[in-house]
Enzyme design. Structure first.
Site, PDB file in Angstrom:
ATOM      1  N   HIS A 191       5.522 -24.722  13.672  1.00  0.00           N
ATOM      2  CA  HIS A 191       6.772 -25.135  13.609  1.00  0.00           C
ATOM      3  C   HIS A 191       7.097 -26.446  14.352  1.00  0.00           C
ATOM      4  O   HIS A 191       7.308 -27.291  14.278  1.00  0.00           O
ATOM      5  CB  HIS A 191       7.742 -23.862  14.052  1.00  0.00           C
ATOM      6  CG  HIS A 191       7.414 -22.966  13.375  1.00  0.00           C
ATOM      7  ND1 HIS A 191       7.385 -22.646  11.957  1.00  0.00           N
ATOM      8  CD2 HIS A 191       7.478 -21.281  13.834  1.00  0.00           C
ATOM      9  CE1 HIS A 191       7.180 -21.366  11.677  1.00  0.00           C
ATOM     10  NE2 HIS A 191       7.434 -20.596  12.625  1.00  0.00           N
ATOM     11  N   LYS A 215       2.436 -18.265   6.973  1.00  0.00           N
ATOM     12  CA  LYS A 215       1.568 -18.771   8.364  1.00  0.00           C
ATOM     13  C   LYS A 215       1.283 -17.363   8.931  1.00  0.00           C
ATOM     14  O   LYS A 215       2.081 -16.345   8.682  1.00  0.00           O
ATOM     15  CB  LYS A 215       2.457 -19.691   9.209  1.00  0.00           C
ATOM     16  CG  LYS A 215       3.635 -19.099   9.528  1.00  0.00           C
ATOM     17  CD  LYS A 215       4.263 -19.814  10.909  1.00  0.00           C
ATOM     18  CE  LYS A 215       3.607 -19.287  12.232  1.00  0.00           C
ATOM     19  NZ  LYS A 215       4.382 -17.961  12.758  1.00  0.00           N
ATOM     20  N   HIS A 260       8.640 -22.144   7.413  1.00  0.00           N
ATOM     21  CA  HIS A 260      10.015 -22.310   7.217  1.00  0.00           C
ATOM     22  C   HIS A 260      10.709 -23.137   7.904  1.00  0.00           C
ATOM     23  O   HIS A 260      12.087 -23.224   7.617  1.00  0.00           O
ATOM     24  CB  HIS A 260      10.379 -20.499   7.210  1.00  0.00           C
ATOM     25  CG  HIS A 260      10.511 -20.151   8.564  1.00  0.00           C
ATOM     26  ND1 HIS A 260       9.544 -19.629   9.451  1.00  0.00           N
ATOM     27  CD2 HIS A 260      11.806 -20.312   9.403  1.00  0.00           C
ATOM     28  CE1 HIS A 260      10.056 -19.236  10.482  1.00  0.00           C
ATOM     29  NE2 HIS A 260      11.291 -19.499  10.564  1.00  0.00           N
ATOM     30  N   LYS A 282      14.726 -25.421   7.115  1.00  0.00           N
ATOM     31  CA  LYS A 282      16.060 -25.621   7.874  1.00  0.00           C
ATOM     32  C   LYS A 282      16.835 -26.665   7.700  1.00  0.00           C
ATOM     33  O   LYS A 282      16.321 -27.827   7.682  1.00  0.00           O
ATOM     34  CB  LYS A 282      15.752 -25.235   9.507  1.00  0.00           C
ATOM     35  CG  LYS A 282      15.212 -23.819   9.711  1.00  0.00           C
ATOM     36  CD  LYS A 282      14.988 -23.708  11.264  1.00  0.00           C
ATOM     37  CE  LYS A 282      14.147 -22.543  11.631  1.00  0.00           C
ATOM     38  NZ  LYS A 282      14.973 -21.286  11.677  1.00  0.00           N
ATOM     39  N   LYS A 294       9.118 -16.593  24.224  1.00  0.00           N
ATOM     40  CA  LYS A 294      10.124 -15.395  23.685  1.00  0.00           C
ATOM     41  C   LYS A 294      10.597 -14.947  25.016  1.00  0.00           C
ATOM     42  O   LYS A 294      10.195 -15.234  26.110  1.00  0.00           O
ATOM     43  CB  LYS A 294       9.075 -14.450  23.090  1.00  0.00           C
ATOM     44  CG  LYS A 294       8.599 -15.027  21.768  1.00  0.00           C
ATOM     45  CD  LYS A 294       8.200 -13.728  20.915  1.00  0.00           C
ATOM     46  CE  LYS A 294       7.551 -14.156  19.628  1.00  0.00           C
ATOM     47  NZ  LYS A 294       8.611 -14.831  18.587  1.00  0.00           N
ATOM     48  N   ARG A 310       0.792  -1.304  -0.076  1.00  0.00           N
ATOM     49  CA  ARG A 310       0.053   0.042   0.074  1.00  0.00           C
ATOM     50  C   ARG A 310       0.937   1.355  -0.061  1.00  0.00           C
ATOM     51  O   ARG A 310       0.593   2.341  -0.242  1.00  0.00           O
ATOM     52  CB  ARG A 310      -0.679  -0.108   1.153  1.00  0.00           C
ATOM     53  CG  ARG A 310      -2.076  -0.930   1.156  1.00  0.00           C
ATOM     54  CD  ARG A 310      -3.104  -0.669   2.269  1.00  0.00           C
ATOM     55  NE  ARG A 310      -2.222  -1.029   3.597  1.00  0.00           N
ATOM     56  CZ  ARG A 310      -2.544  -1.264   4.586  1.00  0.00           C
ATOM     57  NH1 ARG A 310      -4.061  -0.919   4.945  1.00  0.00           N
ATOM     58  NH2 ARG A 310      -1.984  -1.506   5.879  1.00  0.00           N
TER      59      ARG A 310
HETATM   60  C1  BG6 Z   1       8.151 -17.231  13.147  1.00  0.00           C
HETATM   61  C2  BG6 Z   1       7.236 -16.786  14.184  1.00  0.00           C
HETATM   62  O1  BG6 Z   1       7.052 -18.012  12.406  1.00  0.00           O
HETATM   63  O2  BG6 Z   1       9.093 -17.864  13.562  1.00  0.00           O
HETATM   64  C3  BG6 Z   1       7.895 -15.828  15.041  1.00  0.00           C
HETATM   65  O3  BG6 Z   1       6.137 -15.948  13.761  1.00  0.00           O
HETATM   66  C4  BG6 Z   1       9.359 -16.399  15.513  1.00  0.00           C
HETATM   67  O4  BG6 Z   1       7.363 -15.301  16.237  1.00  0.00           O
HETATM   68  C5  BG6 Z   1       9.909 -17.348  14.097  1.00  0.00           C
HETATM   69  O5  BG6 Z   1      10.393 -15.526  15.899  1.00  0.00           O
HETATM   70  C6  BG6 Z   1      11.113 -17.861  14.655  1.00  0.00           C
HETATM   71  O6  BG6 Z   1      12.019 -18.327  13.363  1.00  0.00           O
HETATM   72  P1  BG6 Z   1      13.541 -18.530  13.564  1.00  0.00           P
HETATM   73  O7  BG6 Z   1      13.675 -19.091  12.232  1.00  0.00           O
HETATM   74  O8  BG6 Z   1      14.091 -17.336  14.007  1.00  0.00           O
HETATM   75  O9  BG6 Z   1      13.535 -19.702  14.629  1.00  0.00           O
END
Ligand code: BG6
Length: 498
Positions: A250, A158, A188, A192, A348, A58
């Site tokens: 994840h 996601k 993602h 890895k 976190k 946007r």
């Molecule tokens: C994301 C989450 O999918 O993955 C984030 O939304 C998180 O909150 C992140 O920090 C962690 O990814 P990675 O690759 O840094 O472990």
């Protein structure tokens, strides 16, 4: 020679020419992960000359301002990478930008349509780095403008919804425009390196499969601990929380890869078929079992690496009871895993950044050595996803030398950094190239996402009905003490390294 070949001897497999449209191109994910990932693939010579990378968002800005913005953020997020101006100028030739408010029904798509002209026979990727409620409307607009060419693929970041019902709505809406084989739902973590290696470790070594079951395994721990807070994403995060943000995707994917039956081949559907069987075998957590099998926590102020940080509610600017930490004891009701708990925890603002899977084997049936020789620890296989990627098998040994029998607990250590190269592609680099290659195995199928939500929904419902308390923990610690008590109730403890 590209960096990969220099460091690992691995081969760089070229991909066919493609155009990619990144919706949400001025957002955090695009600037921090996606565009740098494309730059890295370009630097390694993997992006064909005729590829267009089109940012759409946007924000009103021209192409030059977009390019400058991408470069500025790249240097902020990757200060250690040294690239000359020539590199950037050459990469920037691929970059284009159009201002587009996809949330508006009357949005003018003309600029984007013009940019795509001539690419009708190329692979075309629509990457939706957008909130999930826009996935349906964007797909409809793509369809209405006939931009969904034969080789078009849609990539959904996601979260796919916030519960089963909304995930189904999204899947239905997107599915009206794109066939399932053209829908790439990203997790993602599947990109890895160490996660990919999990399959090889399990199924390409004859050692593990015979002992990978309830006869020999005592329990499994999966930890994804982060030091970062919700920070600028605090308001999104407040609609999500750790269970939706990390566990639904994840952590359940990791659990599936550890727990699934051996697939008959590496085919994308063969692996996904096995993963979904695990999801369907997860024991439902009800309001009767949630109190003993789940823990919610939220960080308050504290310190990370000696630096004072605010609590989550302060970051958000209002009180909230969304969890930034979740720990679960999970049962898998099938023959292989009967009676073997899987403990999951994520948070976190934890003491350290660490993603790790620990397979803890049963203790020996009979101790040969006297107590004074030292404690007999259980054998553990520790798969470290990040940082310091590697695999360790922790074993009891005799401390060498005179002085009687003394036991030591030591690792057989496969360190990626020592064995392979210093840098291999980031997860986003791998998943982006996998979309171009049409390799669906790294992505979640519709039924998988929905099965994961179904299981998560029952926990959310239990938490709601019980108003499960969100325990507080100081930033920079290992989470609330209730997390330690969860595993302690089974006579076990979290493994936090030697
Ligand atoms: C994301 C989450 O999918 O993955 C984030 O939304 C998180 O909150 C992140 O920090 C962690 O990814 P990675 O690759 O840094 O472990």
């Amino acid at each position: 020679m590209n960096t990969n070949e220099k460091n690992t001897g691995s081969k760089l497999v070229p991909v066919d020419p493609f155009d990619i449209v990144v919706f949400g191109a001025t957002g955090d994910l695009a600037l921090r992960k996606l565009l740098p990932a494309l730059f890295h693939r370009w630097r390694d010579g993997q992006i064909p000359a005729e590829c267009k990378i089109i940012g759409a968002s946007r924000t009103m800005m021209g192409r030059d301002a977009f390019i400058a913005n991408v470069e500025k953020h790249y240097h902020t997020y990757y200060p250690e990478e040294k690239n000359g101006a020539d590199d950037w100028n050459a990469f920037a030739k691929h970059l284009h930008y159009c201002t587009l408010d996809v949330s508006s029904k009357d949005a003018d798509w003309h600029e984007l349509e013009t940019l795509l002209v001539g690419g009708e026979d190329k692979i075309r990727l629509f990457y939706l780095a957008l909130p999930p409620e826009l996935f349906g409307p964007v797909s409809v607009n793509i369809g209405a403008r006939k931009l969904n060419t034969l080789l078009a693929r849609i990539v959904l970041e996601k979260p796919i919804g916030h519960d089963l019902a909304s995930a189904r709505d999204i899947n239905n809406a997107v599915g009206k425009i794109f066939p399932e084989h053209a829908i790439f739902r990203i997790d993602h973590y599947l990109g890895k390196e160490t996660v990919q290696n999990l399959l090889i470790l399990r199924f390409s070594n004859s050692l593990f499969e015979p002992i990978w079951n309830a006869n020999v395994v005592d329990h499994v721990q999966i930890t994804v601990a982060e030091t970062v807070g919700a920070g600028q994403r605090a308001s999104y995060y407040n609609t999500s929380g750790a269970l939706r943000d990390m566990v639904q995707n994840h952590m359940l994917q990791l659990l599936c890869l550890v727990a699934m039956e051996p697939p008959s081949d590496f085919g994308s559907d063969t692996i996904r078929d096995e993963k979904i069987k695990v999801l369907r075998a997860l024991r439902t957590i009800t309001s009767a079992t949630a109190t003993t099998n789940t823990v919610r926590g939220q960080y308050r102020d504290g310190a990370i690496n000696g630096k004072a940080v605010s609590g989550y509610a302060q970051e958000l600017g209002q009180p909230t009871d969304i969890e930034t930490y979740a720990a679960l004891k999970v049962g898998i009701d099938n023959w292989r895993w009967s009676g073997v708990p899987f403990y999951l925890r994520t948070g976190k603002r934890m003491a350290g950044r660490r993603s790790e899977i620990v397979i803890q084997f049963k203790r020996v049936a009979h101790a040969l050595t006297p107590p004074e020789a030292g404690h007999l620890h259980p054998t553990r296989l520790v798969i470290r996803l990040q940082p310091d990627e590697g695999v360790k098998l922790l074993l009891m040994t005799k401390d060498p030398g005179p002085g009687g029998m003394r036991l030591r607990y030591v690792p057989l250590n496969l360190s990626y950094a020592d064995t392979f190269c210093a840098r291999y592609p980031d997860a986003y680099e791998r998943v982006l190239m996998a979309v171009v290659r049409n390799d669906l195995g790294l992505f979640m199928r519709r039924d998988e996402v929905e099965a994961a939500w179904q299981w998560i929904d029952s926990i959310l419902a239990a938490w709601k009905s019980d108003e499960a308390r969100c325990h507080s923990y100081a930033a920079g610690t290992d989470g609330p003490t209730q997390g330690a008590m969860l595993i302690d109730r089974g006579g076990r403890e979290w493994f936090d390294g030697l």
